[in-house]
Design an enzyme around this catalytic site. Structure first.
Site, PDB file in Angstrom:
ATOM      1  CG  ASP A 101      -6.753  -3.251  -3.081  1.00 25.76           C
ATOM      2  OD1 ASP A 101      -7.373  -2.414  -2.412  1.00 25.76           O
ATOM      3  OD2 ASP A 101      -5.525  -3.434  -2.972  1.00 25.76           O
ATOM      4  CG  HIS A 126      -5.525  -2.679   0.546  1.00 32.59           C
ATOM      5  ND1 HIS A 126      -4.785  -2.337  -0.570  1.00 32.59           N
ATOM      6  CD2 HIS A 126      -5.031  -1.929   1.575  1.00 32.59           C
ATOM      7  CE1 HIS A 126      -3.889  -1.409  -0.243  1.00 32.59           C
ATOM      8  NE2 HIS A 126      -4.009  -1.161   1.051  1.00 32.59           N
ATOM      9  CB  SER A 153      -0.950  -0.047   1.205  1.00 30.66           C
ATOM     10  OG  SER A 153      -1.982   0.880   1.069  1.00 30.66           O
TER      11      SER A 153
END
Length: 274
Positions: A225, A254, A95
């Protein structure tokens, strides 16, 4: 606790376990190095040296009131790797940490980095614009900031129990432990750092950094995601990076490095050994 102090006075906490080829882990927003527990334990038992730091203002690092941007994040990583004398390292970022890792590799990694892995990573840029129509509108990030300022504890609980791990899907197998651990990590950090970090992860354009990356890179992304949608991120990053391989995980969220740690760990191990 093991820490280094940067030139602008931030104390950066890090974990350094094992010996062998180093793997450096870069965590997501608003978490800490603890988010890599499943990976750290797996790879140290595979004979690697594993390192994870808490980003400035996050986890056990100092709650400094400045430098909450990708330039400082990458510099902080450079300070940690220099302090530990790391070379031939594999950098793995999730991320926001994927953006941090990419920036570090592009700017400071020459001669020090062997490979790069980006998991559900934010590059090339999350924010929607005329040139990036697949991106996320600014209003979404403004709402993040508003919720954080109004009731950070509830906001973090909602993120962890909802879209982050895909626990809002009808067929989801919900783990209360994962939710509470995410919340624990988030609440350890600084509200100010997390507030400014939203701009850092959503508005930074990593395109030029991605173009400079020359090491083999594995881009891993779930096609479900909900936090960093794949069409604006993983697919584009894999097209920009010269020596990239894209691996798409059908139905994964995610937080797939936690929910599907065994599969993700083995895929990374195979990439490192390839």
């Amino acid at each position: 606790m093991p820490t280094i102090t940067t030139k602008d006075g931030a104390k950066i906490y890090f974990k350094d376990w094992g010996s062998g080829q180093p793997i450096v882990f870069h965590h997501g927003w608003p978490l800490s190095g603890d988010d890599w527990d499943a990976q750290m334990l797996f790879f140290v038992n595979q004979g690697f040296r594993v390192v994870a730091h808490d980003r400035r203002g996050h986890g056990r690092s100092s709650q400094i009131d400045s430098g909450h941007d990708m330039d400082h994040y990458a510099l902080d990583v450079a300070a940690v790797t220099e302090h530990l004398g790391l070379s031939d390292a594999v950098h793995i970022g999730h991320s926001t940490g994927g953006g941090e890792a990419a920036s570090y590799v592009a700017r400071y990694g020459k001669g020090r980095v062997d490979k790069l892995v980006m998991i559900g990573a934010v590059p090339p840029i999350m924010l929607k614009s005329a040139s990036n129509p697949e991106g996320t509108p600014l209003e979404v990030f403004d709402d993040f900031r508003a919720q954080l300022a109004a009731n950070r504890a509830q906001f973090y609980l909602d993120v962890a129990s909802g879209p982050f791990y895909g626990f809002n899907r009808d067929d989801a197998k919900v783990s209360q432990g994962m939710i509470e651990n995410w919340w624990r990590q988030g609440m350890m950090g600084s509200a100010l750092a997390h507030y400014h970090g939203i701009k850092a992860f959503s508005e930074t354009d990593f395109t030029e950094d991605l173009k400079r990356i020359e090491v083999p890179t594995l881009v891993m992304h779930g096609d479900d995601d909900q936090v960093v949608p794949i069409n604006a991120s993983g697919i584009k990053s894999a097209e920009i990076i010269k020596n990239a391989t894209l691996k798409v995980y059908k139905g994964y969220s995610h937080g797939m490095a936690t929910t599907h740690a065994d599969e993700i760990n083995n895929d990374i191990l195979n990439f490192i050994r390839s």
